[in-house]
Design a protein around this motif. Structure first.
Motif, short mmCIF file in Angstrom:
data_model
loop_
_atom_site.label_atom_id
_atom_site.label_comp_id
_atom_site.label_asym_id
_atom_site.label_seq_id
_atom_site.Cartn_x
_atom_site.Cartn_y
_atom_site.Cartn_z
N GLU A 208 7.66 3.97 -2.71
CA GLU A 208 6.54 4.12 -1.80
C GLU A 208 5.48 3.07 -2.13
O GLU A 208 4.89 3.08 -3.22
N LEU A 209 5.26 2.17 -1.19
CA LEU A 209 4.26 1.13 -1.44
C LEU A 209 2.86 1.72 -1.24
O LEU A 209 2.54 2.19 -0.15
N VAL A 210 2.06 1.68 -2.30
CA VAL A 210 0.71 2.25 -2.16
C VAL A 210 -0.40 1.22 -2.35
O VAL A 210 -1.53 1.45 -1.96
N GLY A 211 -0.08 0.09 -3.00
CA GLY A 211 -1.19 -0.84 -3.28
C GLY A 211 -0.75 -2.27 -3.47
O GLY A 211 0.44 -2.60 -3.45
N LEU A 212 -1.74 -3.12 -3.60
CA LEU A 212 -1.53 -4.54 -3.87
C LEU A 212 -2.42 -4.90 -5.06
O LEU A 212 -3.58 -4.49 -5.12
N HIS A 213 -1.85 -5.68 -5.98
CA HIS A 213 -2.57 -5.95 -7.22
C HIS A 213 -2.58 -7.44 -7.54
O HIS A 213 -1.63 -8.15 -7.27
N CYS A 214 -3.69 -7.89 -8.09
CA CYS A 214 -3.69 -9.22 -8.69
C CYS A 214 -4.68 -9.21 -9.85
O CYS A 214 -5.54 -8.34 -9.95
#
Ligand code: PLP
Lengths: 451, 347, 79
Positions: A208-214
């Motif tokens: 389940e894709l919940v976020g984007l990170h960098c």
């Protein structure tokens, strides 16, 4: 008649490079107390050297950063970067202030659990996660930030085998105009790798894709770089929404805000050049708020700030062991701590203050640590009052990365004391002992000495 | 205006590659409208201006810019207590950041400055000049900022020659082949580190323009000058004032679009077909600033007046064909003077 | 070990060595030592005077004096 205070004789050759001493008064102002506790009594009670952490300063930093972001953006969550300082006492202060945990290893993950952080408030970053750790994190409903394809496929396989659907994000690297580019972590934005990874996740029923990170780097001096990072993550979030009809829950911009330490090789001191958190917050929130998301779909903004929240809450106190003159005439001062304790001396020109009153005479000196190694140098060149054996010094802004990267090398690691908001002291890590070191060692039978 | 102003001036290093301080003081002293007590601020004990007692009334050493604003402020507070400064005119590139940062604090102490703000100051930085030109519609040579040797390799095919290889602070080498570019890159890398700038070569006549802006978009004075002779360090040894409306118009437009406050120097390359390219913007008076006074537009004195709140009308005339020729002169002093400035930080 | 006769000491504690052209600054302890050297005092005598004048440990004073003398020698202030 009372005798005058003695000060050792000095002789300075006058040349054109001499003027530094005029006006360098601020470095030489003695720091005799930390949060109302005298340096002298702290060292007497807990031994020298000694790390001291101010609880008041941590809370002040955290509340300040939190206020700055929350007054600009509706949904903000900080996650304490464990690697920056994972002393339990320190982590608990951050958790009490509402921070989640950001960890990058199984060890740190376990520490966060042990500190009582709910699984769904632990962000699991980094390239090193074993199958067991991934399974544990998935079962705890933690946020797993995928670093590379191998991990992505491992996680899909595990999820399928164990019939679970972990919550994941991917770490994204990109060109924000900052050098060096941290392109070894995560999936690249510009060449489409990040989008491909996202597509792979969104097409899998097991994730389940919940976020984007960098996390674009550490000690970043450019708010504009964060604006670029925020824009790129918004662009990906937007594409996900358009193509897959799903809005991610959060955007995690990592850490990287600088403390006001002075980097080695920097021309001007950090106190003058480091942008304020407000400037970073403006850059980030302007982009996200202006990107075109509807108010109700605005993503949660997660920040993993480390050093900016703790560096100035940490002090290292120590004692002068000896002073001498080097063969080229320079003065050298040998302290009872070196790079074994003060790892950040590799990167920073740490501010070092005397802890007692001196006359106005000053001199240039090298500050060495006690290790029998040439690299053991705390400051290559600093203007200090005339220090003598037994004098005490205070190193400022050492709260980040030292108490996790310090080395047990040649000597044992010193104690750490926390000063609470009522100015009471608490030992939060005892000094290491021979028994502590010994407890891990084992001597094979044939090497044992008959006594 | 009050009769005797106390003005502090930096950059007294009137040496072979001179700072502007002594020229600034000379221009100020020549203005009949006010008298000045001049306080020299120096970094080194051998800056010639320290020993020119007919120009400088009293001098103090100040901490190097790298010591930061806290140290500088502490030192200025001391000097202010002694001298009751009314105005400081800093003239070194490297110190401007600190003085601009301290501007408000100085003002509350009663010390005025007449400096650009940080945004203006940083927008003309060498590394940002290209964007600056694009934003304001000036001709500026195209440049590429390189952070890695790898990036240079990638560019091998697309480079056109000659091309200028520049360090982030100093140094510029004209290269005519990729080989030469690489050599220059490595040489400058060793000296100044990264990044390194590749700039399009612009052929033409080099012109320097001393400009004074009022901070509201108006140019108070514009004096264009062409170097007649340069030293081996590329500094002007002699120069002459020019009459060229294109250059005056360019400078006026520069001040209008940046709202520049204070003095600055535009380094311009005028191409053979008459296009003025801005090559660099120095955020302070140039060392040849006395020529502006000699030509009838005393820029340092005008700056003093504006800083003190006097209205100053833009100049309309200057003498064309005024020449300066720099010369060296052995000033004689005594060891006691050197010991005083060097040991006590005051002279 | 003697101080060179042509060494000039100013009121403000500056030293000038006319043989080499070097100038030096010193603190009050250093100035006192140089004054005593000019009076042809020996190092032990100087150490005693320093201990009379200042609240200081004799051993420490002797060490500092040793070092100071070697510095003076290095800079050709002492023969
Ligand atoms: C993923 C991640 N988040 C946060 C941090 C904390 O960084 P900083 O201390 O620079 O804020 C780091 C440190 O390297 C990191 O790798």
């Amino acid at each position: 008649m009372e005798k005058k205070r003695y000060e050792r004789p000095t002789l300075r050759k006058m040349n054109t490079g001499l003027m530094n001493k005029f006006g360098s008064k601020s470095e030489n102002t003695p720091v005799t107390h930390i949060e109302n506790n005298s340096v002298k009594s702290l060292l007497k009670e807990y031994g020298s050297p000694l790390f001291v952490i101010s609880e008041r300063q941590i809370r002040r930093n955290m509340r300040n950063a939190s206020r700055i972001f929350k007054t600009r953006y509706p949904k903000v969550q900080f996650a304490w970067s464990y690697k920056t300082n994972y002393l339990d006492a320190v982590c608990q202060i951050f958790h009490q202030e509402g921070s989640w945990a950001e960890v990058v290893s199984g060890f740190e993950y376990d520490k966060a659990l042990k500190n009582g952080v709910p699984g769904n408030q632990i962000i699991f970053n980094g390239p090193d996660k074993t199958d067991e750790q991934l399974l544990l994190a998935a079962r705890n409903n933690s946020l797993i930030h995928i670093d590379h394809y191998d991990e992505l496929y491992t996680l899909i396989r595990l999820s399928e085998e164990h019939r679970m659907r972990p919550r994941v994000a991917i770490r994204i690297n990109m060109d924000t105009g900052i050098y060096p580019k941290w392109d070894r972590f995560g999936f690249n934005f510009e060449n489409g790798q990040a989008w491909n990874a996202l597509t792979r996740i969104l097409n899998s029923q097991w994730l389940e894709l919940v976020g984007l990170h960098c996390h674009i780097g550490t000690f970043m001096l450019s708010p504009a770089a964060y604006a670029t990072a925020a824009r790129n993550l918004c662009e990906l979030a937007w594409s996900v929404k358009e193509r897959f009809g799903k809005m991610v829950d959060y955007i995690d911009l990592g850490g990287g805000f600088p403390s006001t330490n002075t980097l080695k090789g920097a021309y001007l001191p950090g106190t003058d050049t480091v942008p304020s958190i407000d400037q970073f917050a403006d850059a980030i929130t302007d982009v996200i708020l202006g990107y075109g998301f509807r108010p109700e779909e605005l993503p949660l903004l997660i920040l993993e700030s480390g050093r900016a929240l703790i560096d100035d809450a940490g002090y290292l106190l120590g004692t002068v062991l000896a002073t001498k003159r080097l063969s080229d005439g320079r003065r050298a001062t040998i302290l009872d701590f070196g790079i074994n304790s003060l790892f950040t001396a590799f990167w920073y020109e740490h501010k070092v203050s005397p802890a007692q009153l001196h006359s106005r005479q000053t001199e240039e000196t090298v500050l060495y640590g006690p290790l029998c190694m040439n690299i053991d140098m705390v400051r290559e060149n600093i203007v200090m009052p005339l220090l003598e054996k037994g004098n005490q010094v205070v190193v400022h802004q050492v709260g980040a990365y030292n108490m996790t990267q310090w080395m047990q090398f040649i000597t044992l690691r010193p104690a750490i004391v926390l000063i609470d908001e009522e100015n009471n002291t608490h030992i939060i890590r005892r000094p290491e002992t021979m028994e502590y070191i010994d407890s891990l060692e084992q001597l094979p039978q044939h090497l044992k000495q008959d006594v | 205006m009050k009769k005797k102003l106390v003005i502090a001036v930096t950059a007294l290093n009137a040496i072979d590659s001179p700072g502007p301080g002594v020229a600034v003081i000379r221009a100020i002293r020549e203005c009949p409208d006010f008298e000045a007590r001049i306080i020299g601020l120096s970094y080194e004990a051998l800056e010639p201006g320290l020993y020119m007692h007919e120009l400088v009334d009293k001098s103090y050493q100040i901490p190097y810019p790298s010591a930061g604003t806290d140290s500088l402020l502490a030192r200025l507070e001391y000097i202010h207590a002694e001298e009751q400064l009314e105005l400081i005119i800093p003239n070194f590139d490297a110190e401007l950041f600190n003085f601009i940062k301290l501007r408000d604090k100085l003002h509350t102490m009663g010390i005025r400055t007449f400096l650009p703000d940080l945004v203006q100051f940083e927008s003309r930085d060498k590394l940002k000049l290209f964007d600056f030109g694009k934003k304001h519609g000036f001709l500026v040579p195209r440049d590429r900022v390189l952070h890695e040797f790898r990036e240079l390799k990638k560019m091998e095919e697309e480079l056109e020659y000659p091309v200028v290889v520049k360090g982030k602070f100093y140094d510029a080498v004209i290269a005519n082949s990729y080989d030469q570019v690489e050599k220059a890159f490595l040489k400058i890398l060793a000296k100044w580190g990264l990044p390194i700038i590749l700039q399009d070569f612009v052929k033409g006549t080099e012109i320097n323009i001393a400009v004074l802006g009022d901070g509201k978009g108006k140019a108070i004075s514009i004096i264009p000058m062409r170097k007649l002779y340069i030293t081996d360090k590329g500094k002007a040894w002699a120069g002459i004032t020019l009459d060229d409306d294109r250059l005056v118009a360019l400078a006026r437009q520069f001040i209008a679009s940046t709202q520049w406050r204070g003095g600055c120097e535009l380094e311009v390359m005028l191409t053979d077909d008459g296009k003025p390219f801005i090559m660099e913007v120095n955020p302070r008076f140039p060392a040849w600033i006395y020529l502006t006074a000699a030509a009838g537009q005393n820029q340092p004195a005008s700056l003093v007046k504006m800083a003190m709140g006097e209205p100053v009308a833009p100049f309309t005339h200057y003498e064309v064909g005024k020449i300066f020729i720099r010369y060296s002169w052995d000033l004689i002093t005594d060891i006691a003077e050197f010991q005083k400035i060097s040991g006590n930080g005051e002279l | 070990m003697r101080i060179r006769k042509n060494i000039a000491v100013s009121e403000e504690g500056f030293l000038f060595n006319p043989t080499t052209g070097d100038s030096f600054s010193t603190n009050s302890t250093g100035a006192l030592i140089i004054r005593l050297l000019k009076q042809d005092k020996t190092l032990p005598e100087i150490a005693s005077e320093l201990c009379d004048e200042y609240d200081a440990d004799r051993l420490l004073v002797e060490r500092d004096l040793e070092e100071f003398a070697s510095l003076l020698k290095e800079y050709s202030v002492l023969d």
